[in-house]
Design a protein around this motif. Structure first.
Motif, PDB file in Angstrom:
ATOM      1  N   ALA A  60     -56.760  70.363 -11.171  1.00  0.00           N
ATOM      2  CA  ALA A  60     -56.963  70.087 -12.603  1.00  0.00           C
ATOM      3  C   ALA A  60     -57.859  68.967 -13.016  1.00  0.00           C
ATOM      4  CB  ALA A  60     -55.375  69.700 -13.024  1.00  0.00           C
ATOM      5  N   ILE A  61     -58.051  67.906 -12.186  1.00  0.00           N
ATOM      6  CA  ILE A  61     -58.788  66.809 -12.281  1.00  0.00           C
ATOM      7  C   ILE A  61     -60.292  67.520 -12.109  1.00  0.00           C
ATOM      8  CG2 ILE A  61     -60.075  65.092 -11.080  1.00  0.00           C
ATOM      9  CD1 ILE A  61     -57.065  64.032 -10.605  1.00  0.00           C
ATOM     10  N   MET A  62     -60.617  68.390 -11.210  1.00  0.00           N
ATOM     11  CA  MET A  62     -61.886  68.937 -11.097  1.00  0.00           C
ATOM     12  C   MET A  62     -62.334  69.896 -12.280  1.00  0.00           C
ATOM     13  SD  MET A  62     -64.521  69.517  -9.082  1.00  0.00           S
ATOM     14  CE  MET A  62     -64.176  69.123  -7.602  1.00  0.00           C
ATOM     15  N   GLN A  63     -61.242  70.792 -12.856  1.00  0.00           N
ATOM     16  CA  GLN A  63     -61.507  71.521 -14.095  1.00  0.00           C
ATOM     17  C   GLN A  63     -61.933  70.499 -15.195  1.00  0.00           C
ATOM     18  OE1 GLN A  63     -61.952  74.918 -13.805  1.00  0.00           O
ATOM     19  NE2 GLN A  63     -62.532  74.249 -16.264  1.00  0.00           N
ATOM     20  N   GLU A  64     -61.138  69.407 -15.289  1.00  0.00           N
ATOM     21  CA  GLU A  64     -61.283  68.623 -16.339  1.00  0.00           C
ATOM     22  C   GLU A  64     -62.836  67.867 -16.337  1.00  0.00           C
ATOM     23  OE1 GLU A  64     -59.528  64.217 -17.708  1.00  0.00           O
ATOM     24  OE2 GLU A  64     -58.474  65.800 -17.068  1.00  0.00           O
ATOM     25  N   LEU A  65     -63.083  67.420 -14.960  1.00  0.00           N
ATOM     26  CA  LEU A  65     -64.712  67.182 -14.798  1.00  0.00           C
ATOM     27  C   LEU A  65     -65.661  68.255 -15.283  1.00  0.00           C
ATOM     28  CD1 LEU A  65     -64.170  65.075 -11.526  1.00  0.00           C
ATOM     29  CD2 LEU A  65     -64.505  64.138 -13.783  1.00  0.00           C
ATOM     30  N   SER A  68     -65.764  68.505 -19.094  1.00  0.00           N
ATOM     31  CA  SER A  68     -66.305  67.234 -19.785  1.00  0.00           C
ATOM     32  C   SER A  68     -68.043  67.067 -19.384  1.00  0.00           C
ATOM     33  CB  SER A  68     -65.738  66.311 -19.349  1.00  0.00           C
ATOM     34  OG  SER A  68     -65.557  65.756 -18.189  1.00  0.00           O
ATOM     35  N   HIS A  69     -68.505  68.408 -18.501  1.00  0.00           N
ATOM     36  CA  HIS A  69     -69.850  68.219 -17.951  1.00  0.00           C
ATOM     37  C   HIS A  69     -70.145  67.066 -17.256  1.00  0.00           C
ATOM     38  CE1 HIS A  69     -70.599  71.769 -20.229  1.00  0.00           C
ATOM     39  NE2 HIS A  69     -70.166  71.202 -21.560  1.00  0.00           N
ATOM     40  N   VAL A  70     -69.151  66.353 -16.576  1.00  0.00           N
ATOM     41  CA  VAL A  70     -69.605  65.191 -15.567  1.00  0.00           C
ATOM     42  C   VAL A  70     -69.939  65.931 -14.341  1.00  0.00           C
ATOM     43  CG1 VAL A  70     -68.633  63.549 -14.353  1.00  0.00           C
ATOM     44  CG2 VAL A  70     -67.778  63.848 -16.736  1.00  0.00           C
TER      45      VAL A  70
END
Length: 80
Positions: A60-65, A68-70
């Motif tokens: 989930a954290i990876m998908q959020e990053l 958000s184009h981080v």
């Protein structure tokens, strides 16, 4: 059943650690054969029940990053 399975593999992990400590303190290093076997069993069969929640959180954290184009996802890296 998942809770029982997680408790089982937690107990096996604890037993493995205790065997390791026993082998070191008594200098009976042949006990580590059982430690290695139990460790491989935990890795093969106990990894998913023990670490599934953490794996979901990391995903989930990876998908959020990525959203958000981080960081770039795999497809964007291959295109460059």
């Amino acid at each position: 059943m998942t809770k029982k399975l997680k408790n089982f593999w937690t107990a096996v992990s604890f037993l493995t650690f205790m065997l390791f400590v026993l082998a070191i303190t008594t200098q009976q290093y042949w006990i580590n054969i059982f430690v290695i076997i139990l460790g491989l069993l935990i890795k093969r069969y106990g990894s998913h029940p023990l670490f599934a929640e953490g794996k979901r959180k990391r995903k989930a954290i990876m998908q959020e990053l990525i959203d958000s184009h981080v960081i770039l996802n795999k497809h964007e890296k291959e295109g460059n």
